[in-house]
Design an enzyme around this catalytic site. Structure first.
Site, short mmCIF file in Angstrom:
data_model
loop_
_atom_site.label_atom_id
_atom_site.label_comp_id
_atom_site.label_asym_id
_atom_site.label_seq_id
_atom_site.Cartn_x
_atom_site.Cartn_y
_atom_site.Cartn_z
N GLN A 179 0.81 -1.22 0.00
CA GLN A 179 0.00 0.00 0.00
C GLN A 179 0.85 1.27 0.00
O GLN A 179 0.41 2.31 -0.47
CB GLN A 179 -0.93 0.01 1.22
CG GLN A 179 -2.06 -1.00 1.16
CD GLN A 179 -3.08 -0.70 0.08
OE1 GLN A 179 -3.17 0.42 -0.45
NE2 GLN A 179 -3.86 -1.71 -0.28
N SER A 199 3.41 -4.40 -5.22
CA SER A 199 2.45 -4.97 -6.17
C SER A 199 2.07 -3.95 -7.22
O SER A 199 1.90 -2.76 -6.92
CB SER A 199 1.20 -5.45 -5.43
OG SER A 199 0.28 -6.06 -6.31
N HIS A 201 -0.77 -3.65 -9.15
CA HIS A 201 -2.14 -3.14 -9.30
C HIS A 201 -2.54 -2.14 -8.22
O HIS A 201 -3.66 -1.64 -8.22
CB HIS A 201 -3.15 -4.30 -9.39
CG HIS A 201 -3.42 -5.01 -8.10
ND1 HIS A 201 -4.63 -4.95 -7.47
CD2 HIS A 201 -2.64 -5.81 -7.36
CE1 HIS A 201 -4.59 -5.69 -6.37
NE2 HIS A 201 -3.38 -6.22 -6.29
N THR A 237 8.07 -18.77 -16.54
CA THR A 237 8.23 -17.83 -17.65
C THR A 237 7.72 -16.46 -17.25
O THR A 237 6.62 -16.32 -16.70
CB THR A 237 7.46 -18.33 -18.88
OG1 THR A 237 7.97 -19.61 -19.25
CG2 THR A 237 7.60 -17.36 -20.04
N CYS A 327 -14.93 -11.69 3.98
CA CYS A 327 -16.20 -12.37 3.74
C CYS A 327 -16.01 -13.86 3.96
O CYS A 327 -15.26 -14.52 3.26
CB CYS A 327 -16.68 -12.11 2.31
SG CYS A 327 -18.34 -12.74 1.98
#
Length: 383
Positions: A179, A199, A201, A237, A327
């Site tokens: 984050q 990360s 994304h 790969t 969840c």
């Protein structure tokens, strides 16, 4: 209906330049970076260029990066890899109770494998204190893992103090910076950190791509076997298009970190001010540290409205936010982070995470606050 995306801490929209970098690879390259023919050499250049760019953004050497499939794999590789490489020195690990599940679940698995793990508590702001870390260290301690900034409440941790403590004791220090990277300015070379996870994304790059910084001279055991990629630290790969997008996103993020931080801090302040105008300060509570926090995360409890109710009502208004809860079996469970902060039950079960990023405006904040007010008033009138 207006659509407002306020869940950037979960995943960010891909930056147009990152998307174009990916498309260039997908349209023009077919080789495997491990092949020795011309197509393979071209693929290898793409991978190496991405590694150089990401290394520059993070402030480390290209040889200190291991490409992965995302933050979760980076965390897993750091913990499993370091624990296996250092098991002859001890089998004790220190972490905190508010880590991402990619760390917590890995630690639980390590416990199953015979390691001892200490889960440090946090204060009501969600912050761990270096003195607690010092007290938890034993002669068997081989690894400390503490996140840079919390993904639910945004609280920043005293990474430098903990890192210096670890370095003094000869203990490896891992930081989950998923984050924090791109949200707050830092260079790995300036931090007392041995392993650091990031990360793609979370910084407007593609999903399914990440990296682990491994300080030069540190050994880790691989999780994946079957090839010699990533200096034998991660077989498989390489995802050329994903790496190209990740590198471009990282390049943009590193150049604009301060600007992004200031912009998102303004959005955060604007949402708080708008909520104060619309519903009054007595009807909501901000969770997390008041000053030491990530700029793009705001965790707010609305005690008169349960988390699930607010979440669904905002969704029906076109506003995407997060519960900050896991969840499980179709029901929302209280956040382990908020539980660790020992918040009151009505605060714990009414928390919503707003997170900002590319494309958000001040008008979005006003719109969101207005809809929260409408929802709360509607629920109050029903009673």
């Amino acid at each position: 209906m207006r659509s407002v995306y306020l869940d950037h801490a979960a995943s960010t929209p891909v930056h147009p330049e990152a998307m174009e970098a990916m498309l260039r690879v997908m349209r023009g390259q077919v080789g495997n970076a491990s092949s020795i023919h011309a197509f393979g050499r071209e693929a290898k250049r793409t991978v190496n260029a991405a590694r150089d760019t990401l290394a520059a953004a993070l402030g480390c050497g290209p040889d200190e990066l291991v490409f992965t499939a995302g933050g979760t794999e980076s965390d897993n590789l750091a913990l499993f890899g370091a624990a296996a490489a250092r098991s002859h020195k001890g089998r004790h690990i220190i972490t905190t109770a508010i880590e991402h599940h990619a760390v917590l679940h890995t630690c639980q698995k390590l416990e199953d494998n015979g390691y001892q793990v200490t889960y440090l508590p946090v204060d009501t702001y969600g912050q761990v204190h270096p003195e607690q870390v010092a007290e938890a260290i034993t002669p068997e301690t081989i690894l400390i893992s503490v996140m840079y900034g919390n993904n639910e409440v945004g609280t920043l941790q005293p990474i430098e103090q903990i890192g210096n403590l670890a370095r003094e004791r000869g203990i490896l220090f891992h930081v989950d910076a998923v984050q924090a990277f791109g949200a707050v300015p830092f260079k790995v070379k300036d931090l007392p950190v041995d392993l650091l996870s990031v990360s793609s994304h979370k910084i407007n790059g593609p999903q399914g791509v990440g990296a682990l910084f491994v300080r030069r001279g540190i050994s880790i055991e691989p999780l994946l076997f079957g090839g010699l990629q990533e200096r034998k630290r991660r077989a498989g790969t390489e995802n050329m298009a994903g790496l190209a997008g990740f590198a471009k996103a990282a390049e943009i993020a590193s150049c604009k970190t301060v600007k992004r931080r200031d912009s998102e801090e303004e959005l955060r302040k604007e949402l708080i001010a708008a909520l104060e105008r619309e519903i009054g300060t007595e009807r909501f509570r901000i969770n997390g540290h008041p000053t030491e926090h990530l700029p793009h995360i705001l965790n707010v409890s609305f005690p008169e409205c349960g988390t699930e109710t607010m979440l669904m009502n905002l969704d029906m208004e076109g506003i995407a936010v997060a519960s900050g809860s896991a969840c499980t079996s179709g029901s929302l469970e209280p956040s382990h982070v908020l539980e660790a902060m020992h918040l009151p039950e009505n605060v714990l079960r009414s928390a919503i995470r707003f997170s900002f990023g590319l494309g958000n405006t001040r008008e979005d904040m006003t719109y969101c606050a207005e809809k929260v007010g409408t929802i709360l008033n509607r629920l109050r009138n029903r009673r």
